[in-house]
Design an enzyme around this catalytic site. Structure first.
Site, PDB file in Angstrom:
ATOM      1  N   LYS A  27      51.403  32.522  41.641  1.00  0.00           N
ATOM      2  CA  LYS A  27      50.176  33.415  41.137  1.00  0.00           C
ATOM      3  C   LYS A  27      48.506  31.983  41.084  1.00  0.00           C
ATOM      4  CE  LYS A  27      49.412  37.266  39.857  1.00  0.00           C
ATOM      5  NZ  LYS A  27      49.755  38.547  39.868  1.00  0.00           N
TER       6      LYS A  27
HETATM    7  P1  NAD Z   1      41.974  45.899  41.009  1.00  0.00           P
HETATM    8  O1  NAD Z   1      40.981  44.131  40.843  1.00  0.00           O
HETATM    9  O2  NAD Z   1      42.410  46.559  41.868  1.00  0.00           O
HETATM   10  O3  NAD Z   1      40.902  46.861  39.569  1.00  0.00           O
HETATM   11  C1  NAD Z   1      40.888  46.052  38.378  1.00  0.00           C
HETATM   12  C2  NAD Z   1      40.748  47.258  37.205  1.00  0.00           C
HETATM   13  O4  NAD Z   1      40.795  46.814  35.755  1.00  0.00           O
HETATM   14  C3  NAD Z   1      39.959  47.955  37.513  1.00  0.00           C
HETATM   15  O5  NAD Z   1      38.977  49.181  37.663  1.00  0.00           O
HETATM   16  C4  NAD Z   1      38.552  46.957  36.573  1.00  0.00           C
HETATM   17  O6  NAD Z   1      37.213  47.253  36.577  1.00  0.00           O
HETATM   18  C5  NAD Z   1      39.345  46.883  35.795  1.00  0.00           C
HETATM   19  N1  NAD Z   1      38.919  46.061  34.726  1.00  0.00           N
HETATM   20  C6  NAD Z   1      38.581  44.686  34.722  1.00  0.00           C
HETATM   21  N2  NAD Z   1      38.294  43.560  33.120  1.00  0.00           N
HETATM   22  C7  NAD Z   1      38.451  45.654  32.277  1.00  0.00           C
HETATM   23  C8  NAD Z   1      38.230  45.046  30.876  1.00  0.00           C
HETATM   24  N3  NAD Z   1      37.949  43.744  30.572  1.00  0.00           N
HETATM   25  N4  NAD Z   1      38.524  46.800  30.730  1.00  0.00           N
HETATM   26  C9  NAD Z   1      38.783  47.361  30.832  1.00  0.00           C
HETATM   27  N5  NAD Z   1      39.288  47.279  32.610  1.00  0.00           N
HETATM   28  C10 NAD Z   1      38.811  46.390  32.701  1.00  0.00           C
HETATM   29  O7  NAD Z   1      43.401  45.591  40.094  1.00  0.00           O
HETATM   30  P2  NAD Z   1      44.590  45.216  40.824  1.00  0.00           P
HETATM   31  O8  NAD Z   1      45.463  45.524  41.432  1.00  0.00           O
HETATM   32  O9  NAD Z   1      43.995  46.918  39.956  1.00  0.00           O
HETATM   33  O10 NAD Z   1      46.004  44.969  39.561  1.00  0.00           O
HETATM   34  C11 NAD Z   1      45.435  44.896  38.069  1.00  0.00           C
HETATM   35  C12 NAD Z   1      46.920  44.417  37.156  1.00  0.00           C
HETATM   36  O11 NAD Z   1      47.853  44.866  37.800  1.00  0.00           O
HETATM   37  C13 NAD Z   1      46.358  43.107  37.686  1.00  0.00           C
HETATM   38  O12 NAD Z   1      47.233  43.340  36.017  1.00  0.00           O
HETATM   39  C14 NAD Z   1      47.854  42.791  38.967  1.00  0.00           C
HETATM   40  O13 NAD Z   1      47.850  41.609  37.917  1.00  0.00           O
HETATM   41  C15 NAD Z   1      48.424  43.851  38.047  1.00  0.00           C
HETATM   42  N6  NAD Z   1      49.744  44.074  39.088  1.00  0.00           N
HETATM   43  C16 NAD Z   1      48.820  43.744  40.558  1.00  0.00           C
HETATM   44  C17 NAD Z   1      49.432  45.088  41.574  1.00  0.00           C
HETATM   45  C18 NAD Z   1      48.817  44.955  43.093  1.00  0.00           C
HETATM   46  O14 NAD Z   1      49.288  45.043  44.219  1.00  0.00           O
HETATM   47  N7  NAD Z   1      47.988  44.951  43.549  1.00  0.00           N
HETATM   48  C19 NAD Z   1      50.456  44.176  41.864  1.00  0.00           C
HETATM   49  C20 NAD Z   1      51.585  44.077  40.142  1.00  0.00           C
HETATM   50  C21 NAD Z   1      50.651  44.025  40.173  1.00  0.00           C
END
Ligand code: NAD
Length: 424
Positions: free
Chosen positions: A109
């Protein structure tokens, strides 16, 4: 909005979770030592020319936790809270996640410690390309394969793939494109990878409901984070007849007990720089009260350490489905379990993303183009298997589901070390 953007402590959480599972399954002492630290930690400082002609220097990370089962795999995050502690924790969770899903990958990561909203698209492209160049031979289709995470997306992956491939000999140009997954479909991406994580989150919620004899229709759910994971999880859970009643993101918190349409909110976000704040069909709500909202299911899908000692005891939901990585800290988990609240652990719940990435990598290596109708059932099958193995391990060891999921993952890695030994 989260009340604390905690920069430290995530790696401590991983260690507590890991040691608990290692004790439960009596993990080999040597393997425990190997897995207790990361294999390598790359920190790069690289210069980028800004739009105003000035030069800025950025800091990027890539932590490679373990590659016993295959190349390192895991996302790249662009966020001010990303530091070496967070990257270590997230890389370690990826090792467990890929092993649990039965994929031929290890865990990695990384990302850049920036607030991307402060930069123009052209600057973000130059930052991404120069970061890729700085990582050099530390990434590659057989070495370490990044993917999207918070504040990175298919466009980011396209820039990385293009930069990586353009700096390699022409004969490897097309095989080099599989250095990352989560690419746009026109650039070797996989149909369905965009929704894979949210699809998987809801697949695990459906399995949980079936295991508990619970009907999802009319159940109320709230979602923290309305990006890739939060939106798609909302979309698929709505299809199951459940009702979204509150959403929180970095811009604000909104609530409507009569229901929020995820599609309508998504369309609004497209016109509002991706933010939910100001959405007229729901009321603005107190950020600190978000997790206390009466509902059945909470999907944290933003950052780590969101459900803590400070808010866990006020949670009324019966299920936490961890779309985000590490959203529940270890003290909060004890509180939730003592209250009888179920948790679908992150390494299982959000594994649809890396499973989708695996199929993208396979598609690229075979020079094939797969259709979404083929992809989603493949993801479903793998995540269902991981779910059943988790529940069975938890039952066998009389423990919680997170520890059960760890045991499945750790047994796979332990077996590999036992078979292959430790060089020399
Ligand atoms: P993203 O950037 O698309 O979305 C992130 C979201 O979190 C946004 O809506 C943002 O406004 C919100 N956010 C950020 N800071 C915040 C805060 N302080 N309080 C509340 N909301 C907040 O990211 P994503 O890809 O959707 O990832 C989200 C989570 O899922 C992360 O923990 C990531 O590690 C995990 N994840 C993502 C994937 C993937 O395929 N994208 C896979 C597994 C896990």
């Amino acid at each position: 909005m989260e009340t604390k953007t905690k920069k430290t402590g995530m790696y401590e959480n991983v260690q507590v979770q890991f040691n608990k599972a290692a004790d439960v399954m009596k993990l080999d002492e040597g393997v425990r030592k190997i897995l207790s630290s990361t294999n390598s930690e790359i920190v790069v400082h690289f210069p980028v020319k800004m739009d105003n002609g000035k030069t800025e220097v950025f800091t990027g990370f890539r932590v490679q936790h373990n590659n016993a089962l295959g190349p390192y795999k895991g996302g790249l995050r662009y966020h001010p809270t990303l530091d070496i502690d967070a990257a270590r924790a997230l890389a370690t969770w990826m090792t467990w996640k890929t092993a649990l899903a039965g994929l031929p990958y290890g865990g990695g990561k990384g990302g850049i410690e920036i607030d991307p909203s402060k930069y123009s698209l052209a600057e973000l492209e130059r930052i991404t390309r120069r970061f890729t160049f700085a990582l050099g031979e530390n990434i590659g289709p057989d070495i370490d394969i990044p993917a999207p995470d918070v504040n990175t997306n298919a466009q980011t992956m396209a820039w990385i793939a293009d930069t990586f491939a353009s700096t390699k000999p022409p004969s490897t140009r097309f095989t080099s494109m599989s250095v990352v997954t989560g690419k746009p479909v026109g650039s070797g991406g996989l149909e369905g990878r965009d929704r894979a994580t949210g699809f998987g989150v809801v697949a695990t919620i459906k399995s949980w409901a079936a295991a508990k004899g619970i009907e999802l229709k009319n159940k109320k759910y709230i979602v923290q984070g309305f990006g890739n994971v939060g939106y798609w999880a909302s979309h698929f859970l709505k299809e199951s007849g459940a009702e979204l009643i509150a959403v929180q993101d970095a811009s604000g918190t909104i609530y409507n007990d009569k229901g929020i349409d995820p599609e309508d909110l998504f369309q609004y976000c497209l016109t509002n720089k991706g933010n939910i704040a100001g959405y007229k069909k729901a009321d603005a709500f107190h950020a600190s009260e978000f997790f206390a909202i009466p509902c059945d299911i909470i999907i944290p899908a933003a950052l780590g350490n969101q459900i803590t000692e400070g808010n866990a005891s006020r949670i009324k939901a019966v299920l936490i489905a961890e779309g985000a990585n590490g959203p529940t800290d270890t003290i909060a988990e004890e509180i939730l379990l003592s209250k009888g609240i179920d948790i679908i652990p992150d390494i299982l719940c959000n594994s649809g993303g890396v499973i989708g990435s695996y199929f993208e990598w396979l598609q690229n290596r075979r020079a094939e183009i797969w259709k979404i109708e083929k992809v989603l059932p493949l993801i479903q099958e793998k995540i269902d298997t991981a779910f059943n193995e988790t529940v069975a391990a938890a039952k066998k060891h009389k423990t919680d589901w997170r520890t059960g999921a760890y045991v499945v993952a750790l047994e796979r890695i332990e077996r590999t070390y036992k078979e292959r030994g430790v060089f020399p």
